[in-house]
Design a protein around this motif. Structure first.
Motif, PDB file in Angstrom:
ATOM      1  N   VAL A 263      -4.464 -41.743   1.315  1.00  9.73           N
ATOM      2  CA  VAL A 263      -5.197 -42.041   1.985  1.00  9.73           C
ATOM      3  C   VAL A 263      -5.784 -41.273   1.002  1.00  9.73           C
ATOM      4  O   VAL A 263      -7.303 -41.004   0.395  1.00  9.73           O
ATOM      5  CB  VAL A 263      -6.084 -43.106   3.242  1.00  9.73           C
ATOM      6  CG1 VAL A 263      -7.536 -42.664   3.141  1.00  9.73           C
ATOM      7  CG2 VAL A 263      -5.706 -43.863   3.692  1.00  9.73           C
ATOM      8  N   VAL A 290     -11.040 -48.415   0.069  1.00  7.41           N
ATOM      9  CA  VAL A 290     -10.307 -48.296   0.391  1.00  7.41           C
ATOM     10  C   VAL A 290     -10.925 -47.067   2.439  1.00  7.41           C
ATOM     11  O   VAL A 290     -10.030 -47.171   3.020  1.00  7.41           O
ATOM     12  CB  VAL A 290     -10.260 -46.116   0.127  1.00  7.41           C
ATOM     13  CG1 VAL A 290      -9.790 -45.217   0.886  1.00  7.41           C
ATOM     14  CG2 VAL A 290      -9.726 -46.292  -1.416  1.00  7.41           C
ATOM     15  N   ILE A 331      -2.461 -48.983   0.485  1.00  6.21           N
ATOM     16  CA  ILE A 331      -3.312 -47.793   0.120  1.00  6.21           C
ATOM     17  C   ILE A 331      -2.188 -47.244  -1.584  1.00  6.21           C
ATOM     18  O   ILE A 331      -2.917 -46.637  -2.128  1.00  6.21           O
ATOM     19  CB  ILE A 331      -3.260 -46.385   1.178  1.00  6.21           C
ATOM     20  CG1 ILE A 331      -4.062 -45.894   0.238  1.00  6.21           C
ATOM     21  CG2 ILE A 331      -1.408 -46.266   1.515  1.00  6.21           C
ATOM     22  CD1 ILE A 331      -5.077 -45.985   0.327  1.00  6.21           C
TER      23      ILE A 331
END
Length: 386
Positions: A263, A290, A331
């Motif tokens: 992340v 995100v 991700i």
């Protein structure tokens, strides 16, 4: 997320960060950040540095060389290793085999193996999966027969294992073998055995995965003679020890630290897009995606801490693995898309190996128990569905 931790825990986090900053070799950090695997030499080097600091086995009791940390300390340590990124303590040595030997091994096995596992003087691999078994591990066929005619102090092992990570450089394999082929319940005829990979009759054949790298192998056992002293615990109790081993992985099973590092990488890419003048309308959509992934990750971390603190049913632990795998894949996909054409490189020349990282991420929802199997376990144990 700091609201989940005490002031003492926050101070410990800074201590870990300072240690990693001072000790982790820059070349190792760079390789791992680029999506590479820790090499054997990397693992040995880092495990020995951790062991020298007294942090080689976060979940082991102090009496056996571990830290005696609580769940929060363990999670903080895992987070900071992943954020660096640094290799975690050797997963097969420390997270898997060590606890089994501590709880079920003989005094001789503890005396011989535990110091070597702690210091990476030996590295071990896991011999569980077999061709044709799929997710039904209990259907394994590798057989270990006690050689009673020659004194009964050796087993003769024949069979095959597959998807064996690190077998090409491991010194030992801890394997599940069938010692009672006539057991009515197939789980009841399995034993847990330590096998020296240098034994005559052991053959390792590489499996090159879709990312082009060699981490997986087939392992063949052809009349391999194994001392009876290498049987861990009782004969035909191996299934119980295997369940214990898999359950002991729960401190890291959700991959919280690894996902946090990814992340952070995505956020860095977003900042670069903004600095390069990409329109806010383009960046905003990615920033929202995100943020949603980060929110899911936050919820997963809270759930894991509640379980480890005894405030939730550990029967829910398959959810940690399944959800953590999904978040990692999500991700990783975002990072590749944000990277544009650079993500198409597979050779790693002049940039990160994003293609290899993406391809490898597809396996995360399979190894350690596929997402489908985790959901089946949840349905059977929590929802009581047939």
């Amino acid at each position: 997320m700091d609201l989940l931790y005490s002031e003492e825990h926050k101070a410990f986090r800074q201590e870990v960060r300072d240690f990693i900053a001072a000790t982790l070799p820059g070349d190792m950090r760079q390789r791992l950040r680029a999506g590479g695997f820790a090499a054997k030499a990397d693992t040995e080097r880092w495990q020995r540095a951790l062991n020298q600091r007294g942090w080689g086995a976060p979940a082991w009791p102090k009496a056996f060389g571990g830290t005696g940390w609580d769940a929060a300390h363990q999670q903080i340590f895992a987070d900071e290793c992943a954020a660096a990124p640094a290799p975690p303590p050797h997963i097969f040595n420390i997270t898997m085999l060590g606890p089994v030997i501590i709880h079920f091994g003989s005094d001789a096995q503890r005396e011989y193996f535990l110091p070597k596992l702690l210091n990476a003087d030996i590295q071990v691999c896991q011999g569980f999966s077999e061709p044709g078994s799929g997710s039904d591990l209990a259907s394994l066929k590798t057989a270990a027969v006690l050689d009673v005619e020659n004194g009964g102090d050796e087993y003769v092992v024949n069979g095959q294992k597959i998807w064996t990570s690190q077998a090409h450089y491991a010194d030992w394999v801890f394997a599940l073998v069938r010692t009672d082929p006539n057991a009515v319940k197939k789980q009841a005829g399995i034993s847990f055995m330590l096998i020296d990979m240098k034994s005559p009759g052991v053959t390792v054949r590489p499996i090159i995965s879709i990312d082009g790298r060699h981490s997986l192998n087939e392992v063949f056992f052809d009349n391999v003679r194994v001392p009876a002293a290498n049987l861990v615990g009782e004969e035909n109790k191996g299934w119980d020890y295997a369940k214990f081993l898999l359950g002991h992985e729960r401190a890291y099973i959700a991959g919280i630290g690894r996902n946090k590092e990814r992340v952070a990488c995505a956020k860095d890419l977003l900042a670069k897009l903004e600095a390069d003048g990409h329109p806010m309308s383009e960046v905003a959509g990615w920033r929202g995606r995100v943020a949603l992934i980060e929110a899911d990750l936050h919820a997963l971390e809270v759930t894991q801490l509640r379980m480890h603190g005894g405030h939730a049913d550990m029967k829910l632990s398959p959810m940690l693995k399944a959800r953590g795998s999904e978040i990692f894949q999500a991700i990783t996909d975002v990072i590749c898309r944000l990277s544009g054409l650079e993500a198409l490189r597979a050779d790693g020349v002049g940039g990160p190996t994003l293609t290899k990282s993406f391809l490898y991420s597809r396996a995360v929802s399979i190894f350690g128990g596929s997402t489908e199997v985790q959901k089946n376990i949840l349905s059977a144990t929590v929802l009581s569905l047939p």
